[in-house]
Structure formats: structure tokens, C-alpha cells
Design an enzyme around this catalytic site. Structure first.
Site, PDB file in Angstrom:
ATOM      1  N   HIS A 253      -8.004  28.837  25.371  1.00 13.46           N
ATOM      2  CA  HIS A 253      -9.233  29.129  24.636  1.00 13.46           C
ATOM      3  C   HIS A 253      -9.045  28.907  23.140  1.00 13.46           C
ATOM      4  O   HIS A 253      -8.113  29.431  22.535  1.00 13.46           O
ATOM      5  CB  HIS A 253      -9.612  30.586  24.902  1.00 13.46           C
ATOM      6  CG  HIS A 253     -10.871  31.042  24.261  1.00 13.46           C
ATOM      7  ND1 HIS A 253     -10.924  32.076  23.353  1.00 13.46           N
ATOM      8  CD2 HIS A 253     -12.155  30.601  24.394  1.00 13.46           C
ATOM      9  CE1 HIS A 253     -12.166  32.273  22.976  1.00 13.46           C
ATOM     10  NE2 HIS A 253     -12.932  31.396  23.579  1.00 13.46           N
TER      11      HIS A 253
ATOM     12  N   HIS B  24     -15.095  27.488  15.635  1.00 10.47           N
ATOM     13  CA  HIS B  24     -15.925  28.309  16.507  1.00 10.47           C
ATOM     14  C   HIS B  24     -17.237  28.700  15.852  1.00 10.47           C
ATOM     15  O   HIS B  24     -18.306  28.626  16.461  1.00 10.47           O
ATOM     16  CB  HIS B  24     -15.174  29.566  16.943  1.00 10.47           C
ATOM     17  CG  HIS B  24     -16.000  30.458  17.822  1.00 10.47           C
ATOM     18  ND1 HIS B  24     -16.809  31.456  17.325  1.00 10.47           N
ATOM     19  CD2 HIS B  24     -16.158  30.481  19.168  1.00 10.47           C
ATOM     20  CE1 HIS B  24     -17.432  32.059  18.328  1.00 10.47           C
ATOM     21  NE2 HIS B  24     -17.062  31.487  19.452  1.00 10.47           N
TER      22      HIS B  24
END
Length: 292
Positions: A45, A87
């Protein structure tokens, strides 16, 4: 009477919502084992967000070296239409800079350093999608089987043309066998499929609503049907928001399930096809204790 009605409605809503999350949090056995991870996909991730600053080239390299099968990253688009890996829609949390990515040029963004989890500046800079794919491609050229899961972060209309630019970059590299795209946003998924039917696409969501043809994906409640998502290969749930029944139903319709986001393996055991984790090293070490 009105107060009693309101209390009753609120109580029913709380019970309904709790029914979504209680099974995975309370009733399922916890702790994945080596044998339970046979044949499963370990996804790093944000490159491996607990191994190095998230979404940095360093994290991605450490994710690859950890033995992860797949590297997950997030992409945004700059003012001058470069695709960068970050992100958040702003630089504020993860770099020494400030401002919205959509309002800054690539040159402006490259002036700032990525910060670590303690808030200290590192030598890393926000990478472009090209830099990340170059890095992954270099490892694949040396024999690695690692693949990519690329999440488009896309508020409606915020990044015009980002889907086409992603498709063009994957097509330029003939990387359809090792690049997959995902998003919470249905318009992104439908656009990608329209542009490039051969691209593997996965749908991010938080949970399905029991008894209703609806899902929660991000901040939206969206209609769900397998016909609507016929081109989607995997439904990627927040792990707390799924159940064995959800996974069985999705498998019975010929689709896969990935769960996000874990640290270690001490989480409820569910028969998903992949696990999106900040610590791919822990999951890989657990897996290889049995043998792949």
C-alpha cells in the site's frame, strides 16, 4: 412521541450500520497463517507506507524488495498535466511544501522534499508516474514478477484527461499485463474502460449495504449490480466493511476481492484474493514460512 420516533429511527440505523462491521471485527478468527496465504496477492500500500515515506520511490523499491506481488500507488495531475504519485490532493501533509497539486506545475512540486512519519524532511521528492513505472520496469527486466495497482484520485472534473494520459503511458510501455487501475469514482472507471477495454480495472469501496443494491464508495452511496460493473475484475473493500457472505457472493459471480488496509497479519481471516498492506514484509515473511 416525536422524540421516541427519532430515538427509534436512530437506534435502528445504528444497529443496521453495526451489522456491516461487527462480523469482521468480532466473530471471525484472527491471524493469517502461512497456509491461508497460499496463492494470495500481497499488495504494498502506497509502495509500503510503513517501510519508507509513502508513495516515494524509496518506499516503492522497498515494497518490491520485500517480496510484494503488487505495488499500489495514488496519482494526481499537475497544472501542466504531469501525473504525479501522491495520496493527498495537496502537498501539505506529505512534503515540505504547501498547495493543491492541481494548481502547481511539476517544476514547482519538485522543489519540495517528502517528509517522513516523524515530520522530518527526507531526500525524496514526489515522483512522476513515469519515474515509478521506470523503476518497476527495471526490476521486471531483472526477473521480478511485481505488478502495479494504480489508483486515480479524482474529484469530478478535477483532473481533465488523466484517464487518457494513464492509458497512453501504459500503452506506450505495452504494460497491460502488469498494470491495473482502480478508483472509488465510477466516472473514472467507466472512462477508463471506454478508452481501453483491455486494461484491468478494479473498484474501490468501503462496504455493501445489507439487503440493498447499494454500496458506499468514498463519500458516496452508489447503486451496485454485477451488470453495472461487468468490466471490473476485483472489488476492493475496506477490510472492516466486508464479510464472508460478501466475498462468497462476489466469487460466485466470477470476480475477485482485495481487502485494504492492513499492517500485520493479526486481522480477521477472510478468503480474499489479495491483501493491501503497509507492511508487505510481514505478510511475505508469513507466507514464505510455508512456501509459495
Amino acid at each position: 412521541m416525536t422524540t421516541i420516533v427519532i430515538i427509534t429511527i436512530v437506534t435502528l440505523v445504528v444497529i443496521y450500520v453495526a451489522s456491516i462491521f461487527i462480523p469482521s471485527l468480532i466473530f471471525y478468527q484472527r491471524g493469517y497463517t502461512a497456509e491461508s496465504l497460499k496463492g494470495k496477492v500481497i499488495v504494498a500500500h502506497r509502495g509500503g507506507a510503513s517501510l519508507a515515506p509513502e508513495n516515494s520511490l524509496l518506499a516503492i523499491e522497498k515494497g518490491i524488495l520485500s517480496g510484494a506481488d503488487m505495488i499500489e500507488i495514488d496519482i494526481h495531475q499537475t497544472l501542466d498535466n504531469a501525473i504525479v504519485v501522491c495520496h493527498d490532493p495537496t502537498l501539505d501533509r506529505t512534503t515540505t511544501g504547501k498547495g493543491k497539486i492541481a494548481e502547481l506545475t511539476l517544476a514547482q512540486i519538485k522543489q519540495f522534499n517528502i517528509i517522513d512519519s516523524d515530520g522530518n524532511a527526507t531526500d525524496e521528492r514526489i515522483a512522476t508516474l513515469q519515474q515509478v513505472l521506470d523503476l518497476v520496469e527495471s526490476y521486471r527486466a531483472k526477473g521480478s514478477k511485481v505488478t502495479m495497482l494504480i489508483e486515480i484520485k479524482h474529484a469530478s472534473g478535477q483532473y481533465p484527461g488523466i484517464e487518457q494520459r494513464l492509458v497512453d503511458e501504459i500503452r506506450r510501455r505495452d504494460a497491460f499485463d502488469w498494470c491495473t487501475a482502480q478508483s472509488f469514482a465510477d466516472p473514472v472507471l467507466f472512462t477508463l474502460h471506454s478508452l481501453c477495454p483491455e486494461l484491468r480495472i478494479e473498484k474501490l469501496l468501503i462496504c455493501r449495504l445489507p439487503g440493498l443494491p447499494l454500496i458506499i464508495d468514498g463519500f458516496n452511496i452508489t447503486r451496485f449490480s454485477y451488470e453495472k460493473y461487468h468490466f471490473v475484475s476485483s472489488f476492493n473493500f475496506m477490510w472492516q466493511g466486508t464479510s464472508r457472505g460478501d466475498i462468497l457472493d462476489i466469487h460466485n459471480h466470477g470476480k475477485e476481492v482485495k481487502l485494504w488496509t492492513m499492517e500485520g497479519v493479526d486481522v480477521p481471516m477472510l478468503d480474499a484474493d489479495g491483501f493491501i498492506t503497509n507492511r508487505p514484509d510481514i505478510w511475505q515473511n508469513t507466507r514464505i514460512s510455508f512456501g509459495r
